[in-house]
Design a protein around this motif. Structure first.
Motif, PDB file in Angstrom:
ATOM      1  N   ILE A 154       0.839  -1.204   0.000  1.00  0.00           N
ATOM      2  CA  ILE A 154       0.000   0.000   0.000  1.00  0.00           C
ATOM      3  C   ILE A 154       0.870   1.248   0.000  1.00  0.00           C
ATOM      4  CG2 ILE A 154      -1.711   1.322   1.312  1.00  0.00           C
ATOM      5  CD1 ILE A 154      -2.722  -1.417   2.375  1.00  0.00           C
ATOM      6  N   MET A 155       1.905   1.238   0.806  1.00  0.00           N
ATOM      7  CA  MET A 155       2.814   2.383   0.880  1.00  0.00           C
ATOM      8  C   MET A 155       3.466   2.663  -0.469  1.00  0.00           C
ATOM      9  SD  MET A 155       4.455   1.440   4.598  1.00  0.00           S
ATOM     10  CE  MET A 155       5.937   2.436   4.364  1.00  0.00           C
ATOM     11  N   PRO A 161       7.498   6.295   1.896  1.00  0.00           N
ATOM     12  CA  PRO A 161       8.748   5.543   2.006  1.00  0.00           C
ATOM     13  C   PRO A 161       8.778   4.637   3.230  1.00  0.00           C
ATOM     14  CG  PRO A 161       9.079   7.762   2.801  1.00  0.00           C
ATOM     15  CD  PRO A 161       7.679   7.715   2.240  1.00  0.00           C
ATOM     16  N   GLY A 162       9.660   3.638   3.194  1.00  0.00           N
ATOM     17  CA  GLY A 162       9.827   2.742   4.333  1.00  0.00           C
ATOM     18  C   GLY A 162      10.263   1.368   3.875  1.00  0.00           C
ATOM     19  N   CYS A 229       3.642   4.945   9.406  1.00  0.00           N
ATOM     20  CA  CYS A 229       4.688   5.208   8.410  1.00  0.00           C
ATOM     21  C   CYS A 229       4.414   6.500   7.649  1.00  0.00           C
ATOM     22  CB  CYS A 229       4.800   4.039   7.439  1.00  0.00           C
ATOM     23  SG  CYS A 229       5.547   2.558   8.160  1.00  0.00           S
ATOM     24  N   ASN A 230       3.132   6.811   7.431  1.00  0.00           N
ATOM     25  CA  ASN A 230       2.759   8.064   6.780  1.00  0.00           C
ATOM     26  C   ASN A 230       3.146   9.252   7.664  1.00  0.00           C
ATOM     27  OD1 ASN A 230       1.618   9.608   4.686  1.00  0.00           O
ATOM     28  ND2 ASN A 230      -0.411   9.582   5.625  1.00  0.00           N
ATOM     29  N   ASN A 241      14.143   6.165   9.382  1.00  0.00           N
ATOM     30  CA  ASN A 241      14.953   7.144  10.120  1.00  0.00           C
ATOM     31  C   ASN A 241      14.611   7.195  11.596  1.00  0.00           C
ATOM     32  OD1 ASN A 241      16.175   7.879   7.686  1.00  0.00           O
ATOM     33  ND2 ASN A 241      14.646   9.465   7.277  1.00  0.00           N
ATOM     34  N   VAL A 242      13.622   6.412  12.015  1.00  0.00           N
ATOM     35  CA  VAL A 242      13.193   6.407  13.417  1.00  0.00           C
ATOM     36  C   VAL A 242      13.904   5.251  14.144  1.00  0.00           C
ATOM     37  CG1 VAL A 242      11.239   6.168  14.990  1.00  0.00           C
ATOM     38  CG2 VAL A 242      10.956   7.359  12.790  1.00  0.00           C
TER      39      VAL A 242
END
Length: 246
Positions: A154-155, A161-162, A229-230, A241-242
């Motif tokens: 879906i992303m 991104p992810g 993620c959004n 980045n988390v």
């Protein structure tokens, strides 16, 4: 919850029947069209879905640009949520970089942005039927591995991104992989908005960053991952980045 060094194998099966447990992970603090959910089956895209995608029309007639004039207080994320259908601030910026400039965070009031296109109802319906998404056509296992893979599909469609590893790492830290985890003790809980689900999202953040095509239930694993993620993309550039409380 302590930082997750107890990474579980990706083959472990976590079902939605797990009893809710409190977490110590920090909440997502802030502020795309049918529910999908996670489905138990093997990962495969039906042949007819591929054929339907190939049958999509090369061009859509009678298309008109839809524009929006920036006002004071606007952000790309806000405009994408309110003025586009399933759009993201990244795609909105790419389409308007020439008028926005090099810094997507600096929107000048009065700037006219292109926020989408409008076609006749007939051509819209034809295009939507012919281009059924791979994410909703595929099936996924009803476990952590399947939820992450469905979210990633879906992303990819929505331009969020992810990576698998980035999502998995943060899930293990935030909820240890429990899709019905809830934090009932921190300041957010005291304010009536406890952190929920795999990535410990509070309701206002889930609502603001909910992705169309996913469930509106914040405990739904796929919806929870995709919304988180959004949010992470808007605030940090990507969930990858988390690496700690966010």
């Amino acid at each position: 919850m302590p930082a997750g060094k107890h990474r579980r194998p990706r083959t472990s099966h976590l079902t939605r029947g797990v009893v809710a447990a409190g977490t110590g992970g920090a909440a997502l603090v802030l502020p795309l069209v049918t529910a999908t959910g996670a489905h138990a089956a093997t990962t495969a895209v039906p042949a007819q879905a591929t054929a339907a995608t190939k049958a999509a029309p090369a061009a859509v007639p009678d298309v008109k640009l839809v524009t929006y004039k920036v006002v004071s207080g606007d952000t790309l994320s806000k405009i994408a949520r309110e003025r586009t259908t399933g759009g993201t601030w990244q795609t909105l910026y790419k389409a308007n970089a020439a008028v926005i400039g090099s810094d997507p965070m600096m929107l000048r009031p009065g700037t006219t942005l292109t926020v989408g296109t409008k076609a006749t109802k007939t051509t819209q319906a034809t295009a939507e039927t012919a281009t059924k998404s791979a994410a909703t056509s595929a099936t996924y296992t009803d476990d952590l591995d399947g939820w992450i893979k469905e979210s990633l599909a879906i992303m990819a469609e929505k331009g969020i991104p992810g990576s698998y590893d980035g999502i998995y790492r943060n899930i293990i830290r935030e909820s240890a992989g429990n899709p019905v985890a809830i934090n009932n003790w921190d300041s957010n809980a005291a304010a009536g908005t406890p952190s929920k689900g795999l990535l410990q999202v509070i309701d206002p953040t889930f609502t603001a960053y909910h992705v169309a095509g996913t469930s509106t239930d914040p405990y739904d694993p796929v919806a929870n991952i995709t919304a988180a993620c959004n949010y992470a993309a808007a605030k940090y550039g990507s969930i990858d980045n988390v690496n700690g409380a966010y």
